[in-house]
Write a protein that holds these residues in place. Sequence first.
Motif, PDB file in Angstrom:
ATOM      1  N   PRO A   1       0.705  -1.097  -0.053  1.00 51.19           N
ATOM      2  CA  PRO A   1      -0.163   0.138   0.050  1.00 51.19           C
ATOM      3  C   PRO A   1       0.788   1.357  -0.021  1.00 51.19           C
ATOM      4  CG  PRO A   1      -0.092  -1.108   1.859  1.00 51.19           C
ATOM      5  CD  PRO A   1       0.578  -1.958   1.164  1.00 51.19           C
ATOM      6  N   ASP A   2       2.179   1.365   0.368  1.00 51.97           N
ATOM      7  CA  ASP A   2       2.748   2.561   0.616  1.00 51.97           C
ATOM      8  C   ASP A   2       3.985   2.395  -0.467  1.00 51.97           C
ATOM      9  OD1 ASP A   2       4.606   0.319   1.347  1.00 51.97           O
ATOM     10  OD2 ASP A   2       5.398   1.482   3.163  1.00 51.97           O
ATOM     11  N   TRP A   3       3.645   1.748  -1.699  1.00 58.53           N
ATOM     12  CA  TRP A   3       4.486   1.698  -2.608  1.00 58.53           C
ATOM     13  C   TRP A   3       4.764   3.176  -3.232  1.00 58.53           C
ATOM     14  CZ3 TRP A   3       4.318   2.614  -8.202  1.00 58.53           C
ATOM     15  CH2 TRP A   3       3.029   3.036  -8.884  1.00 58.53           C
ATOM     16  N   THR A   4       6.034   3.516  -3.783  1.00 55.17           N
ATOM     17  CA  THR A   4       6.302   4.826  -4.658  1.00 55.17           C
ATOM     18  C   THR A   4       7.151   4.176  -5.838  1.00 55.17           C
ATOM     19  OG1 THR A   4       8.412   4.878  -3.461  1.00 55.17           O
ATOM     20  CG2 THR A   4       6.217   6.026  -2.645  1.00 55.17           C
ATOM     21  N   PRO A   5       7.046   5.274  -6.900  1.00 50.51           N
ATOM     22  CA  PRO A   5       7.895   5.047  -8.137  1.00 50.51           C
ATOM     23  C   PRO A   5       9.515   4.851  -7.747  1.00 50.51           C
ATOM     24  CG  PRO A   5       6.262   6.644  -8.478  1.00 50.51           C
ATOM     25  CD  PRO A   5       6.058   6.493  -6.992  1.00 50.51           C
TER      26      PRO A   5
END
Length: 329
Positions: free
Chosen positions: A274-278
């Motif tokens: 849920p906290d993924w980022t590019p």
Amino acid sequence: MLSIRQNLLETIRGGKPDRYVNQYEFMTMMPGNPFSANNKNPKLGEYNVVNAWGITRSWPEGTPGAFPVHDAEHIVCKDITHWRDYVHAPSLDFPEDVWAPYAEAAAKIDRSQTFATAMVAPGIFEQLHHLQSIEEALVNFYEEPECTKELIDYLTEWELKYAEVLCKYLKPDAVFHHDDWGSQKSTFISPDMFEEFLLPSYKQIYGYYKSHGVELVVHHSDSYAATLVPYMIDMGVDIWQGVMTSNNINELIEKYGGKITFMGGIDSASVDRPDWTPELVAKVVRETCQTYGTKYFIPNTTQGLSVSTYPGVYEAVSAEIEKMSKEMF
């Protein structure tokens, strides 16, 4: 520039690919068949959907896929010693005219560019524990080996019939076959037990596909299964998809490269969260490509389809793999 199909073949044959095979790009999944159309599967957020085998499954929000409901009420095979009373294989007898629209759709796939792929799930081991529960299935390998082998033979016979109609009507040139054989740290059964119980079935199943025009066998097991690689090779697997970092992928490439290709290396849990980022995705993809190189390796999230639990993750990974291709090739 090589086509997607050519680039895949160069990769798995130890030739000269001009870029990474980018995740699932080389497989164009066939649009179903009469059996799959009648085999109910839950959608995300659906509960207690009963499939053609009588297995009840649910797919809760926030999880990567559906799984059987194994309370006392819903378990299909309540006693392995009387499995014939509980387990009844669904029919595969569909008239040719029912197959016709699926065959027409399959024929439209541009096989010069990608592999027209039939997906088969679950596999033999998963079907065993879907019918019984994982605990009972594992115990029965020890306590009721003969009955377990009988049930495996029954499931294998059905899979061979399924392979027959798929090859007859759809003529796939690849099969993408699911069967998880381990956790993140270990296989569910020992290699010796795998060889005794499951290898014979898979040699029949994958042998049938290979002898009936299927060029490529891709086996999904997003798990630890390094100790089973010799058996994967023996049964005819060309690509192991879902290989997690716990498998010491570099060692596997060095030892078995040329006999099998490893697709994965990006544990889904490391990016599909849920906290993924590019920025996180870029970091993990870069580390993966630099660690495992370009030979007999396909960078890919370990999940068993070209999707992600959290929107945008799969596409972000693909974009970063494309960037790494320009750097690594």
